[in-house]
Design a protein around this motif. Structure first.
Motif, PDB file in Angstrom:
ATOM      1  N   TYR A  42       0.877  -1.198  -0.016  1.00 32.80           N
ATOM      2  CA  TYR A  42       0.089   0.068  -0.070  1.00 32.80           C
ATOM      3  C   TYR A  42       0.804   1.361  -0.190  1.00 32.80           C
ATOM      4  CZ  TYR A  42      -4.154  -3.051   0.864  1.00 32.80           C
ATOM      5  OH  TYR A  42      -4.768  -4.080   1.191  1.00 32.80           O
ATOM      6  N   GLY A  43       2.071   0.988  -0.066  1.00 28.89           N
ATOM      7  CA  GLY A  43       3.080   2.273   0.138  1.00 28.89           C
ATOM      8  C   GLY A  43       2.735   3.521  -0.959  1.00 28.89           C
ATOM      9  N   SER A  44       2.339   2.956  -2.266  1.00 28.14           N
ATOM     10  CA  SER A  44       1.941   3.645  -3.545  1.00 28.14           C
ATOM     11  C   SER A  44       0.401   4.209  -3.151  1.00 28.14           C
ATOM     12  CB  SER A  44       2.082   3.036  -4.769  1.00 28.14           C
ATOM     13  OG  SER A  44       1.201   1.995  -4.979  1.00 28.14           O
ATOM     14  N   GLN A  45      -0.323   3.766  -2.382  1.00 27.19           N
ATOM     15  CA  GLN A  45      -1.609   4.152  -2.229  1.00 27.19           C
ATOM     16  C   GLN A  45      -1.965   5.028  -1.033  1.00 27.19           C
ATOM     17  OE1 GLN A  45      -4.103   0.619  -2.383  1.00 27.19           O
ATOM     18  NE2 GLN A  45      -5.854   1.716  -2.872  1.00 27.19           N
ATOM     19  N   PHE A  46      -1.190   4.906   0.144  1.00 26.57           N
ATOM     20  CA  PHE A  46      -1.531   5.382   1.572  1.00 26.57           C
ATOM     21  C   PHE A  46      -0.112   6.088   1.838  1.00 26.57           C
ATOM     22  CE2 PHE A  46      -4.188   1.836   2.697  1.00 26.57           C
ATOM     23  CZ  PHE A  46      -5.389   2.351   1.931  1.00 26.57           C
ATOM     24  N   GLU A  47      -0.238   7.138   2.359  1.00 23.45           N
ATOM     25  CA  GLU A  47       0.880   8.013   3.059  1.00 23.45           C
ATOM     26  C   GLU A  47       1.640   7.237   4.024  1.00 23.45           C
ATOM     27  OE1 GLU A  47      -2.550  10.829   3.959  1.00 23.45           O
ATOM     28  OE2 GLU A  47      -2.294   8.944   3.004  1.00 23.45           O
ATOM     29  N   LEU A  48       2.953   7.450   4.493  1.00 21.31           N
ATOM     30  CA  LEU A  48       3.289   6.836   5.658  1.00 21.31           C
ATOM     31  C   LEU A  48       2.572   6.834   6.985  1.00 21.31           C
ATOM     32  CD1 LEU A  48       5.821   5.041   6.471  1.00 21.31           C
ATOM     33  CD2 LEU A  48       7.056   7.173   6.926  1.00 21.31           C
ATOM     34  N   ALA A  49       1.985   8.115   7.264  1.00 18.78           N
ATOM     35  CA  ALA A  49       1.257   8.137   8.477  1.00 18.78           C
ATOM     36  C   ALA A  49       0.125   7.169   8.789  1.00 18.78           C
ATOM     37  CB  ALA A  49       0.921   9.615   8.607  1.00 18.78           C
ATOM     38  N   LEU A  50      -0.541   7.157   7.461  1.00 19.30           N
ATOM     39  CA  LEU A  50      -1.665   6.095   7.567  1.00 19.30           C
ATOM     40  C   LEU A  50      -1.195   4.797   7.814  1.00 19.30           C
ATOM     41  CD1 LEU A  50      -4.411   5.593   7.208  1.00 19.30           C
ATOM     42  CD2 LEU A  50      -4.328   5.726   4.664  1.00 19.30           C
ATOM     43  N   ILE A  51      -0.194   4.474   7.047  1.00 14.29           N
ATOM     44  CA  ILE A  51       0.295   2.940   7.061  1.00 14.29           C
ATOM     45  C   ILE A  51       0.761   2.700   8.706  1.00 14.29           C
ATOM     46  CG2 ILE A  51       2.368   1.692   6.626  1.00 14.29           C
ATOM     47  CD1 ILE A  51       2.208   2.610   3.699  1.00 14.29           C
ATOM     48  N   GLU A  52       1.420   3.649   9.232  1.00 13.84           N
ATOM     49  CA  GLU A  52       1.960   3.554  10.562  1.00 13.84           C
ATOM     50  C   GLU A  52       0.461   3.516  11.379  1.00 13.84           C
ATOM     51  OE1 GLU A  52       4.519   6.953  11.122  1.00 13.84           O
ATOM     52  OE2 GLU A  52       5.791   5.772  10.432  1.00 13.84           O
ATOM     53  N   ASP A  53      -0.439   4.114  11.286  1.00 14.35           N
ATOM     54  CA  ASP A  53      -1.822   3.977  11.941  1.00 14.35           C
ATOM     55  C   ASP A  53      -2.370   2.514  11.832  1.00 14.35           C
ATOM     56  OD1 ASP A  53      -1.983   6.427  13.452  1.00 14.35           O
ATOM     57  OD2 ASP A  53      -3.427   7.259  12.132  1.00 14.35           O
ATOM     58  N   ILE A  54      -2.222   2.074  10.452  1.00 16.52           N
ATOM     59  CA  ILE A  54      -3.110   0.689  10.152  1.00 16.52           C
ATOM     60  C   ILE A  54      -2.219  -0.230  11.038  1.00 16.52           C
ATOM     61  CG2 ILE A  54      -3.469  -0.853   8.618  1.00 16.52           C
ATOM     62  CD1 ILE A  54      -3.747   1.213   6.674  1.00 16.52           C
ATOM     63  N   ASN A  55      -0.860  -0.110  10.857  1.00 21.82           N
ATOM     64  CA  ASN A  55      -0.240  -1.132  11.542  1.00 21.82           C
ATOM     65  C   ASN A  55      -0.296  -1.192  13.242  1.00 21.82           C
ATOM     66  OD1 ASN A  55       2.382  -3.094  11.422  1.00 21.82           O
ATOM     67  ND2 ASN A  55       3.190  -1.294  12.794  1.00 21.82           N
ATOM     68  N   ARG A  56      -0.746   0.087  13.772  1.00 19.39           N
ATOM     69  CA  ARG A  56      -0.887   0.043  15.121  1.00 19.39           C
ATOM     70  C   ARG A  56      -2.273  -0.311  15.628  1.00 19.39           C
ATOM     71  NH1 ARG A  56      -3.062   4.369  17.603  1.00 19.39           N
ATOM     72  NH2 ARG A  56      -3.168   5.511  15.940  1.00 19.39           N
ATOM     73  N   VAL A  57      -3.189  -0.206  14.829  1.00 17.27           N
ATOM     74  CA  VAL A  57      -4.553  -0.430  15.396  1.00 17.27           C
ATOM     75  C   VAL A  57      -5.120  -1.765  14.810  1.00 17.27           C
ATOM     76  CG1 VAL A  57      -5.078   1.835  16.000  1.00 17.27           C
ATOM     77  CG2 VAL A  57      -5.799   1.188  13.759  1.00 17.27           C
ATOM     78  N   ALA A  58      -4.737  -2.160  13.734  1.00 15.20           N
ATOM     79  CA  ALA A  58      -5.323  -3.415  12.971  1.00 15.20           C
ATOM     80  C   ALA A  58      -4.839  -4.463  13.554  1.00 15.20           C
ATOM     81  CB  ALA A  58      -4.944  -3.342  11.561  1.00 15.20           C
ATOM     82  N   THR A  59      -5.648  -5.636  13.463  1.00 14.53           N
ATOM     83  CA  THR A  59      -5.523  -6.860  14.015  1.00 14.53           C
ATOM     84  C   THR A  59      -5.292  -7.669  12.823  1.00 14.53           C
ATOM     85  OG1 THR A  59      -7.064  -6.494  15.881  1.00 14.53           O
ATOM     86  CG2 THR A  59      -6.520  -9.183  15.096  1.00 14.53           C
ATOM     87  N   PHE A  60      -3.911  -8.471  12.769  1.00 14.24           N
ATOM     88  CA  PHE A  60      -3.516  -9.513  11.689  1.00 14.24           C
ATOM     89  C   PHE A  60      -4.185 -10.699  11.929  1.00 14.24           C
ATOM     90  CE2 PHE A  60      -0.322 -12.582  10.135  1.00 14.24           C
ATOM     91  CZ  PHE A  60      -0.549 -12.108   8.893  1.00 14.24           C
ATOM     92  N   MET A  61      -4.567 -11.213  10.794  1.00 11.47           N
ATOM     93  CA  MET A  61      -5.048 -12.695  10.847  1.00 11.47           C
ATOM     94  C   MET A  61      -4.987 -13.467   9.644  1.00 11.47           C
ATOM     95  SD  MET A  61      -9.337 -11.804  11.723  1.00 11.47           S
ATOM     96  CE  MET A  61      -9.600 -13.442  11.718  1.00 11.47           C
ATOM     97  N   GLU A  62      -4.277 -14.773   9.932  1.00 11.23           N
ATOM     98  CA  GLU A  62      -4.265 -15.644   8.841  1.00 11.23           C
ATOM     99  C   GLU A  62      -5.264 -16.552   9.042  1.00 11.23           C
ATOM    100  OE1 GLU A  62       0.014 -16.649   7.823  1.00 11.23           O
ATOM    101  OE2 GLU A  62       0.430 -16.307   9.699  1.00 11.23           O
ATOM    102  N   VAL A  63      -6.015 -16.987   7.783  1.00 12.84           N
ATOM    103  CA  VAL A  63      -7.083 -17.935   7.905  1.00 12.84           C
ATOM    104  C   VAL A  63      -7.071 -18.991   6.803  1.00 12.84           C
ATOM    105  CG1 VAL A  63      -9.823 -17.927   7.761  1.00 12.84           C
ATOM    106  CG2 VAL A  63      -8.615 -15.749   8.899  1.00 12.84           C
ATOM    107  N   PRO A  64      -7.241 -20.237   6.974  1.00  8.27           N
ATOM    108  CA  PRO A  64      -7.029 -21.356   6.167  1.00  8.27           C
ATOM    109  C   PRO A  64      -8.086 -21.119   4.948  1.00  8.27           C
ATOM    110  CG  PRO A  64      -7.876 -22.084   8.157  1.00  8.27           C
ATOM    111  CD  PRO A  64      -7.531 -20.808   8.522  1.00  8.27           C
ATOM    112  N   ALA A  65      -8.286 -21.765   3.829  1.00  8.96           N
ATOM    113  CA  ALA A  65      -9.370 -21.955   2.701  1.00  8.96           C
ATOM    114  C   ALA A  65     -10.443 -22.541   3.454  1.00  8.96           C
ATOM    115  CB  ALA A  65      -8.988 -22.598   1.597  1.00  8.96           C
ATOM    116  N   GLY A  66     -11.773 -21.784   2.887  1.00  7.33           N
ATOM    117  CA  GLY A  66     -12.970 -22.760   3.453  1.00  7.33           C
ATOM    118  C   GLY A  66     -13.599 -22.069   4.808  1.00  7.33           C
ATOM    119  N   GLN A  67     -12.936 -21.115   5.535  1.00  9.80           N
ATOM    120  CA  GLN A  67     -13.422 -20.636   6.712  1.00  9.80           C
ATOM    121  C   GLN A  67     -14.314 -19.525   6.590  1.00  9.80           C
ATOM    122  OE1 GLN A  67     -12.558 -22.047   9.613  1.00  9.80           O
ATOM    123  NE2 GLN A  67     -12.134 -23.816   8.258  1.00  9.80           N
ATOM    124  N   ASP A  68     -15.526 -19.467   7.404  1.00  9.60           N
ATOM    125  CA  ASP A  68     -16.354 -18.212   7.452  1.00  9.60           C
ATOM    126  C   ASP A  68     -15.657 -16.999   7.927  1.00  9.60           C
ATOM    127  OD1 ASP A  68     -18.332 -19.689   6.015  1.00  9.60           O
ATOM    128  OD2 ASP A  68     -19.184 -20.547   8.371  1.00  9.60           O
TER     129      ASP A  68
END
Length: 208
Positions: free
Chosen positions: A9-35
């Motif tokens: 997203y570096g070409s789409q969002f400014e650095l400050a927004l990327i840092e905000d996303i990194n700070r508040v977002a919850t990262f998830m890895e989900v296998p195939a076939g999951q709701d």
């Protein structure tokens, strides 16, 4: 995670927004076939897809479902955003088609970032527009194309999403996505095989 955000997203969002996303977002890895989202569920977070593919389905009163569109890397779901902002129940069913990596962003941040970051506001508007065009394409496909054409379009979309001409799925799953019967799909697939458009294998379909 900050490096992946900068890469995607570096070409789409400014650095400050990327840092905000990194700070508040919850990262998830989900296998195939999951709701990920079920009909009738209140949505408190918005997904931002980093990799993989998610199917967005619309259920009917009988519990059958119609495939509306796919989400891929860099996408988010306009219907999810609408439910978040309006605090309404989901009317869609989101299922992982492949293993996915995604970030879940709290709904409160969507409104805050829309006024704070122009790039986020543009991203939201673009997402709405893209999903609307895909919905219109789905409606056109159902209204104006026969099932032969819908099936061929479906398989071509799968090739793009999976980046492979080997599509591992069942006739029943295709029938569910296209809201028709397995018998119809099996007959049409055999017809496509007879004219050398595809080759049917035990566990996958090979598009020629």
């Amino acid at each position: 995670m900050i490096q992946e955000l900068k890469e995607y997203y570096g070409s789409q969002f400014e650095l400050a927004l990327i840092e905000d996303i990194n700070r508040v977002a919850t990262f998830m890895e989900v296998p195939a076939g999951q709701d990920l989202i079920k009909p009738g569920q209140y949505i408190k977070s918005m997904p931002l897809l980093l990799s993989g593919s998610i199917k967005i389905m619309r259920p009917d009163a009988d519990g059958d479902e119609l495939l509306l569109y796919h989400l891929e890397r860099g996408n988010t779901c306009a219907m999810t955003m609408t439910c978040c902002v309006g605090n309404t129940k989901s009317e869609i069913h989101a299922v992982t088609e492949t293993p996915v990596k995604l970030l879940m962003i709290p709904v409160a941040k969507m409104e805050e970032w829309s006024s704070k970051y122009k790039t986020w506001r543009n991203f939201v508007f673009t997402s709405y527009h893209t999903r609307m065009m895909e919905l219109l394409e789905s409606v056109d496909n159902i209204a104006f194309n026969n099932m032969d054409e819908r099936l061929e379009n479906y398989l071509n979309d799968k090739i793009k999403i999976l980046n492979s001409k080997h599509i591992y799925t069942t006739h029943k799953e295709i029938a569910a996505d296209l809201h028709t019967s397995r018998v119809v799909i099996s007959r049409l697939l055999k017809k496509m095989e007879n004219i050398n458009k595809i080759k049917l294998h035990r566990s996958f379909i090979e598009v020629m």
